[in-house]
Design a protein around this motif. Structure first.
Motif, PDB file in Angstrom:
ATOM      1  N   ASP A  45       0.827  -1.206   0.000  1.00  0.00           N
ATOM      2  CA  ASP A  45       0.000   0.000   0.000  1.00  0.00           C
ATOM      3  C   ASP A  45       0.863   1.259   0.000  1.00  0.00           C
ATOM      4  O   ASP A  45       0.348   2.376  -0.147  1.00  0.00           O
ATOM      5  CB  ASP A  45      -0.977   0.007   1.171  1.00  0.00           C
ATOM      6  CG  ASP A  45      -0.296   0.002   2.538  1.00  0.00           C
ATOM      7  OD1 ASP A  45       0.949  -0.152   2.599  1.00  0.00           O
ATOM      8  OD2 ASP A  45      -0.997   0.160   3.545  1.00  0.00           O
TER       9      ASP A  45
ATOM     10  N   PRO B 196     -18.629  -5.284   3.303  1.00  0.00           N
ATOM     11  CA  PRO B 196     -17.788  -5.639   2.166  1.00  0.00           C
ATOM     12  C   PRO B 196     -18.616  -6.069   0.958  1.00  0.00           C
ATOM     13  O   PRO B 196     -19.743  -6.578   1.109  1.00  0.00           O
ATOM     14  CB  PRO B 196     -16.937  -6.794   2.703  1.00  0.00           C
ATOM     15  CG  PRO B 196     -16.913  -6.611   4.179  1.00  0.00           C
ATOM     16  CD  PRO B 196     -18.260  -6.037   4.521  1.00  0.00           C
TER      17      PRO B 196
ATOM     18  N   SER C  48      -9.458 -13.021   3.313  1.00  0.00           N
ATOM     19  CA  SER C  48      -8.020 -12.862   3.148  1.00  0.00           C
ATOM     20  C   SER C  48      -7.302 -14.159   3.526  1.00  0.00           C
ATOM     21  O   SER C  48      -7.712 -14.860   4.453  1.00  0.00           O
ATOM     22  CB  SER C  48      -7.507 -11.735   4.045  1.00  0.00           C
ATOM     23  OG  SER C  48      -6.104 -11.816   4.224  1.00  0.00           O
TER      24      SER C  48
ATOM     25  N   TRP D  35     -11.472  -7.373   2.133  1.00  0.00           N
ATOM     26  CA  TRP D  35     -11.839  -6.025   1.701  1.00  0.00           C
ATOM     27  C   TRP D  35     -11.572  -5.033   2.829  1.00  0.00           C
ATOM     28  O   TRP D  35     -11.895  -5.312   3.988  1.00  0.00           O
ATOM     29  CB  TRP D  35     -13.310  -5.957   1.312  1.00  0.00           C
ATOM     30  CG  TRP D  35     -13.675  -6.833   0.149  1.00  0.00           C
ATOM     31  CD1 TRP D  35     -14.144  -8.113   0.196  1.00  0.00           C
ATOM     32  CD2 TRP D  35     -13.607  -6.486  -1.228  1.00  0.00           C
ATOM     33  NE1 TRP D  35     -14.373  -8.584  -1.063  1.00  0.00           N
ATOM     34  CE2 TRP D  35     -14.050  -7.605  -1.973  1.00  0.00           C
ATOM     35  CE3 TRP D  35     -13.216  -5.327  -1.932  1.00  0.00           C
ATOM     36  CZ2 TRP D  35     -14.120  -7.621  -3.361  1.00  0.00           C
ATOM     37  CZ3 TRP D  35     -13.286  -5.337  -3.317  1.00  0.00           C
ATOM     38  CH2 TRP D  35     -13.722  -6.466  -4.011  1.00  0.00           C
ATOM     39  N   THR D  36     -10.999  -3.897   2.479  1.00  0.00           N
ATOM     40  CA  THR D  36     -10.776  -2.824   3.451  1.00  0.00           C
ATOM     41  C   THR D  36     -11.461  -1.558   2.965  1.00  0.00           C
ATOM     42  O   THR D  36     -11.309  -1.168   1.792  1.00  0.00           O
ATOM     43  CB  THR D  36      -9.272  -2.582   3.663  1.00  0.00           C
ATOM     44  OG1 THR D  36      -8.716  -3.697   4.363  1.00  0.00           O
ATOM     45  CG2 THR D  36      -9.023  -1.314   4.480  1.00  0.00           C
ATOM     46  N   TYR D  37     -12.199  -0.933   3.866  1.00  0.00           N
ATOM     47  CA  TYR D  37     -12.964   0.267   3.509  1.00  0.00           C
ATOM     48  C   TYR D  37     -12.063   1.495   3.516  1.00  0.00           C
ATOM     49  O   TYR D  37     -11.229   1.677   4.411  1.00  0.00           O
ATOM     50  CB  TYR D  37     -14.112   0.462   4.497  1.00  0.00           C
ATOM     51  CG  TYR D  37     -15.033   1.596   4.141  1.00  0.00           C
ATOM     52  CD1 TYR D  37     -15.827   1.560   2.995  1.00  0.00           C
ATOM     53  CD2 TYR D  37     -15.127   2.716   4.969  1.00  0.00           C
ATOM     54  CE1 TYR D  37     -16.677   2.595   2.674  1.00  0.00           C
ATOM     55  CE2 TYR D  37     -15.979   3.764   4.663  1.00  0.00           C
ATOM     56  CZ  TYR D  37     -16.741   3.700   3.499  1.00  0.00           C
ATOM     57  OH  TYR D  37     -17.582   4.741   3.183  1.00  0.00           O
ATOM     58  N   ASP D  38     -12.224   2.323   2.500  1.00  0.00           N
ATOM     59  CA  ASP D  38     -11.483   3.579   2.377  1.00  0.00           C
ATOM     60  C   ASP D  38     -12.473   4.730   2.581  1.00  0.00           C
ATOM     61  O   ASP D  38     -13.235   5.069   1.668  1.00  0.00           O
ATOM     62  CB  ASP D  38     -10.845   3.663   0.993  1.00  0.00           C
ATOM     63  CG  ASP D  38     -10.107   4.973   0.781  1.00  0.00           C
ATOM     64  OD1 ASP D  38      -9.290   5.332   1.646  1.00  0.00           O
ATOM     65  OD2 ASP D  38     -10.364   5.637  -0.249  1.00  0.00           O
TER      66      ASP D  38
ATOM     67  N   TYR E 145     -14.465   0.066  -1.064  1.00  0.00           N
ATOM     68  CA  TYR E 145     -13.572  -0.948  -0.524  1.00  0.00           C
ATOM     69  C   TYR E 145     -12.526  -1.313  -1.570  1.00  0.00           C
ATOM     70  O   TYR E 145     -12.809  -1.339  -2.767  1.00  0.00           O
ATOM     71  CB  TYR E 145     -14.347  -2.224  -0.187  1.00  0.00           C
ATOM     72  CG  TYR E 145     -15.168  -2.179   1.081  1.00  0.00           C
ATOM     73  CD1 TYR E 145     -14.676  -2.699   2.276  1.00  0.00           C
ATOM     74  CD2 TYR E 145     -16.460  -1.648   1.069  1.00  0.00           C
ATOM     75  CE1 TYR E 145     -15.451  -2.694   3.433  1.00  0.00           C
ATOM     76  CE2 TYR E 145     -17.244  -1.641   2.223  1.00  0.00           C
ATOM     77  CZ  TYR E 145     -16.730  -2.168   3.400  1.00  0.00           C
ATOM     78  OH  TYR E 145     -17.490  -2.152   4.545  1.00  0.00           O
TER      79      TYR E 145
ATOM     80  N   HIS F 103      -7.858  -7.141  -1.173  1.00  0.00           N
ATOM     81  CA  HIS F 103      -6.508  -7.621  -0.877  1.00  0.00           C
ATOM     82  C   HIS F 103      -6.618  -9.095  -0.505  1.00  0.00           C
ATOM     83  O   HIS F 103      -7.211  -9.460   0.497  1.00  0.00           O
ATOM     84  CB  HIS F 103      -5.861  -6.827   0.267  1.00  0.00           C
ATOM     85  CG  HIS F 103      -6.733  -6.664   1.477  1.00  0.00           C
ATOM     86  ND1 HIS F 103      -6.736  -7.561   2.528  1.00  0.00           N
ATOM     87  CD2 HIS F 103      -7.645  -5.714   1.801  1.00  0.00           C
ATOM     88  CE1 HIS F 103      -7.600  -7.164   3.448  1.00  0.00           C
ATOM     89  NE2 HIS F 103      -8.181  -6.050   3.033  1.00  0.00           N
TER      90      HIS F 103
ATOM     91  N   ASN G 278      -4.096  -6.240   4.459  1.00  0.00           N
ATOM     92  CA  ASN G 278      -4.683  -5.004   3.924  1.00  0.00           C
ATOM     93  C   ASN G 278      -3.615  -4.041   3.429  1.00  0.00           C
ATOM     94  O   ASN G 278      -3.905  -3.097   2.715  1.00  0.00           O
ATOM     95  CB  ASN G 278      -5.608  -4.341   4.950  1.00  0.00           C
ATOM     96  CG  ASN G 278      -4.900  -3.941   6.229  1.00  0.00           C
ATOM     97  OD1 ASN G 278      -3.681  -4.072   6.350  1.00  0.00           O
ATOM     98  ND2 ASN G 278      -5.662  -3.449   7.193  1.00  0.00           N
ATOM     99  N   GLN G 279      -2.349  -4.310   3.797  1.00  0.00           N
ATOM    100  CA  GLN G 279      -1.225  -3.521   3.253  1.00  0.00           C
ATOM    101  C   GLN G 279      -0.763  -4.053   1.899  1.00  0.00           C
ATOM    102  O   GLN G 279       0.226  -3.579   1.346  1.00  0.00           O
ATOM    103  CB  GLN G 279      -0.027  -3.552   4.218  1.00  0.00           C
ATOM    104  CG  GLN G 279      -0.305  -2.943   5.592  1.00  0.00           C
ATOM    105  CD  GLN G 279      -0.590  -4.011   6.628  1.00  0.00           C
ATOM    106  OE1 GLN G 279      -1.290  -4.984   6.356  1.00  0.00           O
ATOM    107  NE2 GLN G 279      -0.043  -3.837   7.832  1.00  0.00           N
TER     108      GLN G 279
END
Length: 534
Positions: A107, A138, A144, A151-154, A160, A163, A167-168
């Motif tokens: 990331d 998600p 993962s 899924w990571t929320y932004d 989302y 990954h 999440n990195q």
């Protein structure tokens, strides 16, 4: 057999660079350390060195989170150090293969920084962004590989990102032709510097279901299983259109002479062999991990070897692996005595073998408490025994402090037995495991039938696996006793007699004549050259 390529004749040796040899006393291995040990690798007899990731990285997943595909992380050296390594390896007729990590970046990569800057950024579509599900969660149920949702929320953009791992480690969007072109240029950058090929990380992950449908539940999921086993990854991996992507990668590889493309693929045999490509335009060597997960019994090994050998497409080339940086060490899985027999199996099967550093001296997993773990998988899902640190500990070179690996504090602890289990000690012991590996490799080189001859199973008698390697010039029988008891009356093929070429037990005479039948001691493997009775 004379027309085989170097990657068909040769033996690959995986170096985990953090743990091979440190030259600047920071406790972490480096490129100059690999270069300093090239003569050891030449004496061992291997042909190609596969180096796990050395690119600039925040090291959230120890280099598998790449921040710059065309550089060297300072902890390992710089491009000049890499060029010296290439030059000196090639001078010794060793090939260098790099780990290529195309499924995801860090990331901290500049591409992702641009992608997450806004929905309108030109690189937004370089990664996989999706709107939330109707409930705000998600977009689907994909998990993962390192635990939790994939899924990571932004909050800034209200979407989302996907990954498959940490999440990195956001996944790249391989449906975007600009991504593919950029990655092709990465391959060209390294091949222009002399790299002889690539091992492609999680190559079966590159394409995802275009509609992002849920993965189906795994009916075998149970208590104590990691999160990734909750669902079958039929939508998030191994998609039909991945093969066109791999064919493009292969096309770039083929722009340069005499290079190899290896794919990391954890799939059943019937799916694995599709990665050769319909017309062999895929990976030269889709990694075959069957021996890593197989039960150590003659009937099971005989079955999987025969199934795999039959499944490799005409013109395709098989390969075998006993261990790697993600799997418990072979000596820990099956025991030190049987690890000798495993070495003979690896180096007598048809195809290309890959060794993992330290297996040639019988290194075992080093116990590492959860609170001392470095591996992110162990940290994310503690208590399940998923940590990969135990098989990544420093190479044991000699009995000096820190096993000759470093003058600093090693990044992972050393095995308690390093003063007695190390390269220097075993070089002085012809009957050692290292001595056996060197003899097996030399024998394989002197007898081309052992790498390129046909494979024919004779039988699996109880816990004895017997097979033939055959060519127009030679016939060799391999008999492996996988049991802790002696096995007698193992018949030779009718009308033949044999002479022992090598045993895993050093006191068995070379050229011992064998007629009618063969007897094996507990956990003994024997290679016998067969001749017709005259």
């Amino acid at each position: 057999m004379a027309q085989t390529q170097w990657w068909q004749r040769g033996i690959f040796y995986q170096v985990y660079p953090r743990s091979f040899q440190d030259t600047n006393d920071d406790g972490i291995g480096d490129l100059d350390g690999i270069r300093a040990r090239l003569d050891y690798l030449v004496a061992l007899g291997i042909d190609a060195v596969w180096i796990s990731p050395i690119f600039p990285s925040p090291m959230a997943d120890f280099g598998y989170d790449v921040a710059d595909y065309c550089g060297i992380d300072p902890m390992f050296g710089d491009l000049e150090a890499f060029d010296r390594l290439i030059e000196e390896a090639h001078a010794r007729r060793l090939k260098i293969v790099l780990d290529f990590v195309p499924n995801h970046t860090s990331d901290q990569h500049s591409w992702f920084a641009e992608s997450r800057a806004s929905r309108e950024n030109p690189r937004r579509d370089w990664y996989i962004w999706r709107d939330p599900a109707p409930d705000g969660g998600p977009p689907n149920n994909w998990m993962s590989n390192f635990g939790g949702p994939a899924w990571t929320y932004d909050p800034a953009s209200g979407q989302y990102y996907y990954h498959a791992f940490l999440n990195q480690q956001p996944d790249l969007n391989w449906r975007n032709p600009q991504v593919r072109a950029a990655m092709h240029d990465v391959l060209r950058f390294w091949m222009a510097r002399g790299v002889d090929g690539f091992r492609v990380d999680v190559i079966w992950h590159l394409m995802k279901d275009a509609d992002f449908r849920d993965n189906p539940p795994n009916p075998e999921y149970g208590p104590g299983d990691p999160d990734i086993r909750r669902f079958l990854q039929t939508r998030s991996t191994d998609q039909p259109d991945v093969h066109a992507i791999i064919a493009e990668l292969r096309g770039v590889i083929d722009e340069y002479e005499d290079r190899v493309l290896i794919g990391e693929i954890y799939l059943p045999i019937d799916r694995l062999v599709t990665y050769y490509g319909e017309n062999l335009e895929g990976a030269h060597l889709p990694f075959n991990f069957q021996l890593i997960h197989a039960s150590w019994s003659a009937p099971r090994l005989a079955e999987l070897i025969a199934d795999y050998d039959a499944a490799v497409p005409e013109g395709g080339w098989p390969n075998w692996v006993l261990g790697n940086h993600d799997q418990p060490r072979i000596a820990s899985r099956i025991g030190a005595r049987r690890a000798r027999v495993a070495a003979m199996l690896l180096l007598t099967l048809r195809g290309t073998p890959t060794m993992y550093y330290g297996d040639e001296i019988g290194m075992e997993n080093v116990p590492i408490a959860t609170e001392d773990a470095h591996d992110p998988w162990e940290k994310n899902e503690p208590g399940l025994g998923l940590g990969r640190d135990p098989e990544r500990t420093p190479m044991q070179w000699d009995a000096s402090p820190n096993a000759g690996f470093t003058n600093g504090r090693p990044w992972l602890p050393l095995a308690a037995d390093f003063t007695t289990r190390n390269v220097a000690v075993q070089l002085e012991q012809p009957a050692s495991l290292l001595g056996l590996y060197r003899e097996l490799i030399a024998l394989r080189r002197d007898h081309p039938v052992l790498h390129a001859g046909t494979y024919r199973k004779i039988t699996a008698l109880g816990d004895v696996l017997v097979f033939l390697r055959e060519s127009a010039e030679e016939c060799v029988l391999v008999a492996l006793n996988l049991a802790g008891t002696a096995q007698d009356d193992i018949p030779l093929p009718p009308g033949t007699y044999g002479r022992v070429l090598l045993s895993t037990e050093s006191d068995r005479p070379r050229q011992e004549r064998v007629e009618g039948h063969l007897s094996l001691r507990p956990n003994e493997g024997v290679i016998v050259s067969l001749d017709a009775r005259g």
